[in-house]
Design an enzyme around this catalytic site. Structure first.
Site, PDB file in Angstrom:
ATOM      1  N   ARG A   1       0.724  -1.590   0.154  1.00  0.00           N
ATOM      2  CA  ARG A   1      -0.197   0.305  -0.568  1.00  0.00           C
ATOM      3  C   ARG A   1       0.963   1.113   0.452  1.00  0.00           C
ATOM      4  O   ARG A   1       0.387   2.286  -0.790  1.00  0.00           O
ATOM      5  CB  ARG A   1      -1.155  -0.489   1.211  1.00  0.00           C
ATOM      6  CG  ARG A   1      -1.580  -1.406   0.931  1.00  0.00           C
ATOM      7  CD  ARG A   1      -2.993  -1.407   1.929  1.00  0.00           C
ATOM      8  NE  ARG A   1      -1.869  -1.647   3.578  1.00  0.00           N
ATOM      9  CZ  ARG A   1      -2.287  -0.851   4.124  1.00  0.00           C
ATOM     10  NH1 ARG A   1      -3.558  -0.702   5.211  1.00  0.00           N
ATOM     11  NH2 ARG A   1      -2.054  -1.934   5.509  1.00  0.00           N
TER      12      ARG A   1
ATOM     13  N   ASN B   1      -6.540  -2.622   2.190  1.00  0.00           N
ATOM     14  CA  ASN B   1      -6.595  -4.063   1.848  1.00  0.00           C
ATOM     15  C   ASN B   1      -7.649  -4.454   1.712  1.00  0.00           C
ATOM     16  O   ASN B   1      -8.478  -3.703   2.712  1.00  0.00           O
ATOM     17  CB  ASN B   1      -5.542  -4.131   3.158  1.00  0.00           C
ATOM     18  CG  ASN B   1      -3.802  -4.406   3.520  1.00  0.00           C
ATOM     19  OD1 ASN B   1      -3.312  -4.050   1.492  1.00  0.00           O
ATOM     20  ND2 ASN B   1      -3.345  -4.473   3.810  1.00  0.00           N
TER      21      ASN B   1
END
EC number: 6.2.-.-
Length: 754
Positions: free
Chosen positions: A20, A38
């Site tokens: 990320r 996520n």
């Protein structure tokens, strides 16, 4: 105001690896707006405006070191409100479709931090998104701190700031810690914590010849000075392990001083999985480290605790699994005190809970071989071959020894870590726990179970009690299918000729197979040829006592007088009567037992093996000096159905009488056995009956045999695929993969014909 953009789904090993923040930085560079998070399927990116192709390519090609991107899917997306900037959003709730990341060795940045002045200098639990514990501390998905054993350690302000900063390499590193807020290390002796520097105390104990129990990543190790014969003898006596080789740990400099790693060996040693790697020995350490072997099993330190200890000790340490013989590795503090107290003089402890036991993996670089699948490789998955896209969820229960399970789900196969031999009650308990653990963690809801044919296996009994339709798979067919699956051989890829050489597996005819040439596919096999069967007098005792196999094979060869001369003190007539009467003397075509017989004739642990495979391993080590490349092999007899080893024993007797070195005889055995099977398999390809050749079974953990077969097959059959194991064990540790594939194939074919 609405804005049109894209929603991008990234699947694979993309959680807990810094993916990320990588996307966040990439979006900043390309002036994109939106969010990344996520969720249960992996990583979800919503971005505006519509991203350029360079962004989509970078998601795969520039991913962080531990990421494994398998799928990048893009669909249009409309934002209800125009996004301002790009943010990392909260996880999208629990789920089980994404990949779990294996534990990873300490990265160079964290190692430098440990060894340099600063907040984490000397801190034994330093990690970041590129390294550290993952699977060993994970309790649930998505992978967040509160679902791990790090939930017990509240972040201090400094760690919290690093955790929240997308530009920091510790952004959302779930095990992040420092001395102010994280786990701690201590030295314990005589049941009490000893004040002072635990690394310094441990080093002094090791230098004094003591045995130390060390709590690591997936369990405890027992450690001692590998250069100290007295310490080695002490550990062997306490653990009742007279000759099985010890795993070793040292710095790169120390490993190079005692071994001869190749470039490929170094690459494997430095892999994030940090396995034990078999490398040639320089012969500088005591023989007691690895009796009778030419290789050492070495590994680099892979956690900060190990790095600090190895740096302070500045030598090679034995680093063997901390367990009672045959039992699972110890992981808990009280468990260690109770079970390892008789082995260890002191303990190096920490208070970060180990959620699941993970033994060190054991691998070889040439030919690439996984001997034991362990920490750092699990729970890695592999894609299913073409034709299996719609395979149902399957659980395969594996073999009885070197047990492992395999789950099929969403076009992937997940082969578990090494679980041990199910004849031990505690190992069986651990096996049951692992099945529940994997099922819960991955949301696995199988519709089909697969297992071995043998009705007495605990794994078979567990499958039959699972409440699912059960596919019983012949042991050697499963070996063959595992090699096919690892090499992505398609469901409709055509028939394969398989050379399957191992210890024992129940055949459909009720005899014990183990030296086979099979022809078939995922659905079915035909037994084309096999080693001539010989009795195994005493059943399991014949696996532990090589002389029994030698007497049976020599009697078959008409060399009973030689057997009498070689083993004068053994109860030869007793086992001969057993074999003649067929009482507790099952017939077997086992290649593994043939290795034992030849080893016994050459004087290698003839009366008893102290661990499984010892005779065969010593036989390979003996042969290493001579080849067998370029060595003429002993010839085996063969007819339509049998490959008869009887002639080789006559040749072996003549060779020894002519003072040919035992090592050369061992090399000639390897070459002759390989040629007998290679010739048969090659003819199946040459006559159009097979499209490829597969090599599987525990005997292909023998590097010499595997190299010889690969070389000869590529020469005899240029351009023909040779399906050998590289990522999964050739032995019983990989058999669950083959069972799962066969069950899935039969299910799919049945669905087609309904």
């Amino acid at each position: 105001m609405q804005e049109t953009g894209a929603a991008i789904r990234v699947r694979g090993q993309v959680q807990g690896v810094g993916y990320r923040p990588f996307v966040w930085k990439l979006a900043q560079q390309m002036a994109l707006r939106g969010e990344v998070l996520n969720d249960a399927e992996g990583v979800l990116i919503r971005v505006a405006p519509v991203p350029p192709q360079a962004f989509l390519r970078a998601l795969r090609d520039q991913a962080p070191p531990l990421a494994r991107v398998e799928v990048v899917e893009t669909v249009p997306h409309t934002f209800r409100r125009r996004p301002e900037g790009f943010v990392i959003a909260e996880s999208g709730g629990p789920g089980t479709r994404t990949r779990v990341t294996p534990d990873a060795a300490t990265c160079p940045d964290c190692l430098a931090e440990i060894m340099s002045p600063g907040r984490r200098q000397g801190y034994a639990f330093t990690n970041c998104t590129h390294c550290g514990p993952r699977f060993s501390i994970l309790k649930g998905l998505p992978y967040d701190r509160e679902r791990s054993s790090m939930a017990a350690f509240a972040l201090c302000p400094d760690c919290a700031a690093e955790y929240a900063d997308p530009a920091d390499r510790r952004f959302h590193a779930q095990p992040i810690a420092c001395p102010a807020c994280g786990p701690r290390l201590w030295f314990e002796a005589a049941g009490h914590e000893v004040p002072g520097d635990p690394i310094a105390q441990a080093t002094l104990a090791l230098r004094a010849g003591r045995v130390l129990a060390i709590r690591g990543l997936g369990g405890f190790h027992l450690a001692c000075d590998a250069a100290n014969p007295a310490a080695l003898a002490l550990l062997r006596a306490r653990k009742r392990r007279p000759s099985k080789p010890f795993a070793l740990m040292g710095s790169a400099r120390v490993i190079a001083a005692h071994a001869l790693p190749s470039e490929a060996d170094w690459h494997l040693l430095r892999d994030p999985a940090a396995p034990v790697v078999l490398v040639p020995s320089r012969g500088t350490l005591p023989e007691a480290v690895a009796p009778g072997m030419r290789d050492l099993g070495v590994m680099l330190p892979y956690t900060p605790v190990h790095h600090l200890l190895i740096a302070a000790f500045d030598g090679m340490l034995v680093m063997t699994s901390g367990n009672l013989s045959g039992e699972p590795q110890v992981i808990g503090l009280d468990e260690a005190r109770a079970k390892l107290g008789a082995f260890a003089d002191a303990f190096l402890m920490h208070d970060r809970e180990i959620v699941r036991r993970l033994d060190d993996g054991v691998e070889r670089s040439d030919p690439p071989t996984v001997l034991r699948r362990g920490r750092g490789r699990v729970p890695g998955t592999q894609p299913l071959p073409p034709g299996f896209e719609t395979a149902p969820q399957v659980i395969a229960f594996g073999a009885e020894m070197k047990a492992a399970i395999c789950l099929l789900k969403d076009g992937q196969a997940m082969l578990s870590h090494h679980l041990g031999d199910l004849g031990d009650a505690l190992t069986l308990e651990e096996y049951d726990r692992a099945r529940r653990d994997y099922a819960e963690l991955f949301g696995h809801q199988p519709v089909l179970a697969a297992c071995d044919l043998h009705p007495g296996f605990q794994s078979t009994r567990r499958a039959e009690a699972a409440g699912l339709p059960v596919v019983h798979v012949q042991h050697h067919h499963a070996h063959m299918a595992a090699a096919m699956a690892e090499n992505l051989w398609p469901l409709e890829g055509g028939p394969v000729a398989a050379i399957v050489l191992d210890g024992l597996g129940l055949g459909p005819d009720g005899t014990l197979w183990g030296g086979e040439i099979l022809l078939g596919d995922y659905l079915d096999i035909t037994r084309i040829a096999h080693l001539r069967a010989a009795p195994l007098p005493g059943g399991d005792r014949a696996q532990a006592e090589p002389w029994r196999n030698a007497v049976m094979r020599l009697d078959q060869a008409g060399l009973s007088d030689w057997a009498d001369a070689l083993f004068p003190d053994a109860p030869r007539e007793v086992i001969r009567r057993m074999a003649l009467a067929g009482v507790n003397a099952p017939l077997s075509s086992s290649a593994g037992r043939l290795f034992d017989a030849v080893a016994a004739v050459l004087g290698l642990c003839p009366m008893r093996q102290s661990y499984e495979g010892e005779a065969a391993m010593r036989l390979e080590a003996l042969a290493r000096e001579f080849g067998p490349a370029g060595v003429p092999g002993f010839e085996l007899g063969e007819d339509k159905a049998e490959i008869d080893p009887a002639p080789l024993f006559g040749q072996l007797r003549k060779a020894l009488a002519a003072a040919i070195p035992p090592g050369l005889c061992a090399a000639r055995f390897h070459a002759g056995l390989a040629e007998a099977f290679i010739g048969r398999a090659a003819r199946l390809v040459e006559t159009g009956k097979a499209e490829a050749v597969a090599l599987s079974g525990g005997c292909f953990q023998n590097a010499m045999l595997t190299r010889y077969c690969l070389d000869r097959l590529h020469r005899k059959l240029p351009g023909v695929p040779v399906l050998a194991h590289r990522l999964t064990p050739a032995g019983d540790g990989g058999i669950a993969l083959g069972q799962a594939m066969i069950a899935a194939a039969r299910h799919l074919r049945g669905a087609e014909t309904e």
